[in-house]
Design an enzyme around this catalytic site. Structure first.
Site, PDB file in Angstrom:
ATOM      1  N   HIS A  12       8.836   0.565   0.256  1.00  0.00           N
ATOM      2  CA  HIS A  12       7.640   0.468  -0.590  1.00  0.00           C
ATOM      3  C   HIS A  12       7.998  -0.245  -1.897  1.00  0.00           C
ATOM      4  O   HIS A  12       8.628   0.323  -2.784  1.00  0.00           O
ATOM      5  CB  HIS A  12       7.101   1.874  -0.847  1.00  0.00           C
ATOM      6  CG  HIS A  12       5.628   1.902  -1.048  1.00  0.00           C
ATOM      7  ND1 HIS A  12       4.735   1.716  -0.021  1.00  0.00           N
ATOM      8  CD2 HIS A  12       4.871   2.057  -2.174  1.00  0.00           C
ATOM      9  CE1 HIS A  12       3.500   1.779  -0.486  1.00  0.00           C
ATOM     10  NE2 HIS A  12       3.562   1.969  -1.795  1.00  0.00           N
TER      11      HIS A  12
ATOM     12  N   GLU B 182       4.067  -4.462   0.025  1.00  0.00           N
ATOM     13  CA  GLU B 182       3.043  -5.349  -0.541  1.00  0.00           C
ATOM     14  C   GLU B 182       3.692  -6.363  -1.464  1.00  0.00           C
ATOM     15  O   GLU B 182       3.954  -6.066  -2.631  1.00  0.00           O
ATOM     16  CB  GLU B 182       2.011  -4.530  -1.336  1.00  0.00           C
ATOM     17  CG  GLU B 182       1.099  -3.676  -0.493  1.00  0.00           C
ATOM     18  CD  GLU B 182       0.011  -2.986  -1.331  1.00  0.00           C
ATOM     19  OE1 GLU B 182       0.129  -2.977  -2.571  1.00  0.00           O
ATOM     20  OE2 GLU B 182      -0.934  -2.471  -0.724  1.00  0.00           O
TER      21      GLU B 182
ATOM     22  N   GLU C 199      -1.853   0.238   5.445  1.00  0.00           N
ATOM     23  CA  GLU C 199      -2.362   0.933   4.267  1.00  0.00           C
ATOM     24  C   GLU C 199      -3.816   0.532   4.054  1.00  0.00           C
ATOM     25  O   GLU C 199      -4.158  -0.645   4.163  1.00  0.00           O
ATOM     26  CB  GLU C 199      -1.519   0.549   3.044  1.00  0.00           C
ATOM     27  CG  GLU C 199      -1.765   1.414   1.833  1.00  0.00           C
ATOM     28  CD  GLU C 199      -0.932   0.974   0.633  1.00  0.00           C
ATOM     29  OE1 GLU C 199       0.304   0.883   0.746  1.00  0.00           O
ATOM     30  OE2 GLU C 199      -1.534   0.702  -0.412  1.00  0.00           O
TER      31      GLU C 199
ATOM     32  N   GLU D 259      -6.055  10.544  -8.586  1.00  0.00           N
ATOM     33  CA  GLU D 259      -6.916   9.394  -8.343  1.00  0.00           C
ATOM     34  C   GLU D 259      -7.712   9.664  -7.068  1.00  0.00           C
ATOM     35  O   GLU D 259      -7.288  10.447  -6.214  1.00  0.00           O
ATOM     36  CB  GLU D 259      -6.092   8.101  -8.247  1.00  0.00           C
ATOM     37  CG  GLU D 259      -4.978   8.142  -7.234  1.00  0.00           C
ATOM     38  CD  GLU D 259      -4.059   6.926  -7.293  1.00  0.00           C
ATOM     39  OE1 GLU D 259      -3.827   6.396  -8.397  1.00  0.00           O
ATOM     40  OE2 GLU D 259      -3.572   6.515  -6.232  1.00  0.00           O
TER      41      GLU D 259
END
Ligand code: MG
Length: 435
Positions: A130, A169, A265, A306
């Site tokens: 990640h 990412e 994701e 969040e």
């Protein structure tokens, strides 16, 4: 399907339970054309949860077998994603641990807790590096990433449950196409052969430009040759971000004509993990996902403050959650999994269960199994045995004093076995595949 599993499935049906575990139902994943398929060549559609960044205190307490078991049994996920932070100073502000670069063994142990549990439970697991900066090769970072995946491929490449996601990412976001993809491709062409030298077949997910959002340049210039075998490309989306729905989704739909896609994701919220849930937009994404039979993992299994976090702060770190422990996002996702994933008996039939898959204990040994050889560090009087899955001793590989690394070759019928190591008051057991 194995005969033992068949018997259990039949008994399960008789008692109102259902199918075999996902791994026995779907089997080893591969890519055919632009479709990820199971062992029988049929499209394999996996649905599950991605953990949040491994080094956040809002996530790491949930990296354990109890939570994986709860997700499989109550949420009916057939996929979990361990989002192992590479850097320490990463995206989020809630750091409590280092990433792999600074704390390799701690990060490995944390990942193994989830991977071992997923294998024991018969579901799929994504091992995700990640990061937003893996293509930056400063200070030997590529070699560090290779260390991570070589370890994982050596230990887990024999298990069809395991999927490698080599670059979550890429943070290239000039949004212009080739100039975003060109810096990423050399890293992928470096890391994929490192895995393939050890594990020739398990599915690999390759990160794509603009935080794995823009597949335009990839579709016209994909990986080639051996680097393209059993490789799918990441598409990450957040349903409440207008640009994802209106611009990146049409690009992804078009890209699927030429490249395989795996949604490792996605979220119901804005791309920053926060904001409201836009159900109209959500349904447009999921209509495409189901038509195209794509696999997806949702962000995030955590109690981060969040709206994309699935759990409230009341949620126990060992599962067994009530509905009030879930956020609106978590509730929507759990309902989706329970609606779409078949229920299956939690009994695998050929699994020793999580208890037999304890983590390496650093004080006595560091365990490796490759080429039918156990490599382990022993100290003092130690015993190493090969057991069958019923726990019966097949061979004693070592019984005596040792001080340091020993290599013990295993020669027996091919199959799945347990290696049990006893010494210094510690017992640990590892599942291995003898070839
Ligand atoms: Mg393999």
């Amino acid at each position: 399907m194995k005969i033992t599993t068949k018997i259990i499935a039949v008994l399960g049906l008789a008692f109102g339970l259902s199918e075999a575990a996902p791994i026995d139902d779907i089997g080893a994943l591969s890519v055919q054309g632009t479709q990820v398929v199971g062992a029988n060549g049929q499209p394999a559609q996996l649905r599950g949860m991605s953990y949040y960044w491994s080094h956040s205190h809002t996530a790491f307490p949930f990296y354990n077998a109890n939570v994986v078991n709860w997700l499989a049994e109550d949420w009916h996920v057939n996929l979990v994603r361990a989002a192992m932070a590479f850097e320490t100073n990463a995206w989020n502000q809630e750091l409590d641990k280092n990433g792999y670069i600074s704390d390799s063994s701690g990060t490995i142990l944390q990942a193994e807790a989830v991977i071992d549990a997923a294998i024991a439970k018969g579901i799929y697991v994504i091992i995700d590096l990640h990061t937003h900066w893996a293509n930056d090769n400063a200070n030997g970072r590529w070699d560090k990433a290779a260390d991570f995946f070589e370890y994982m491929a050596t230990k887990y490449g024999q298990y069809p449950n395991v999927i490698y996601e080599v670059y979550n990412e890429p943070g290239t976001d000039t949004w212009t196409g080739p100039s975003d993809w060109n810096p990423i491709k050399p890293y992928l062409e470096f890391i994929i052969p490192k895995i393939r030298a050890i594990d020739p077949d398990n599915l690999i997910i390759a990160g794509t430009p603009a935080y794995s959002g823009n597949l335009s340049a990839v579709a016209s210039d994909p990986l080639t040759g051996a680097n393209a075998v059993n490789v799918a490309y990441a598409f990450h989306f957040y349903a409440s971000t207008d640009d994802h729905l209106n611009r990146l989704l049409p690009i992804a739909k078009s890209a699927l004509n030429t490249i395989p896609i795996f949604i490792s994701e996605c979220g119901l919220t804005n791309a920053d993990g926060n904001g409201s849930l836009n159900y109209n937009s959500i349904n447009q994404f999921w209509q495409w996902i189901d038509e195209a039979k794509l696999s997806w993992a949702a962000w995030s299994l955590s109690n981060t403050a969040e709206t994309s976090a699935a759990l409230q702060t009341s949620a126990s770190t060992s599962g067994n959650w009530s509905e009030s422990d879930l956020t609106p996002s978590g509730t929507w996702l759990r309902n989706k999994f329970r609606e779409q994933n078949p229920e299956w008996t939690p009994i695998r039939g050929d699994s020793p269960g999580p208890a037999a898959l304890s983590r390496p204990v650093a004080s006595t040994s560091s365990f490796l199994f490759a080429n039918n050889t156990v490599s382990v560090n022993l100290k003092g009087q130690s015993k190493v045995e090969l057991l069958d899955l019923q726990g019966r001793t097949v061979r004693t590989l070592w019984n005596g004093n040792a001080n340091g690394s020993v290599s013990l070759s295993v020669s027996t019928q091919p199959g799945i076995y347990l290696v049990r190591i006893q010494g210094q008051g510690v017992t640990e057991t590892h599942k291995v595949a003898v070839k």
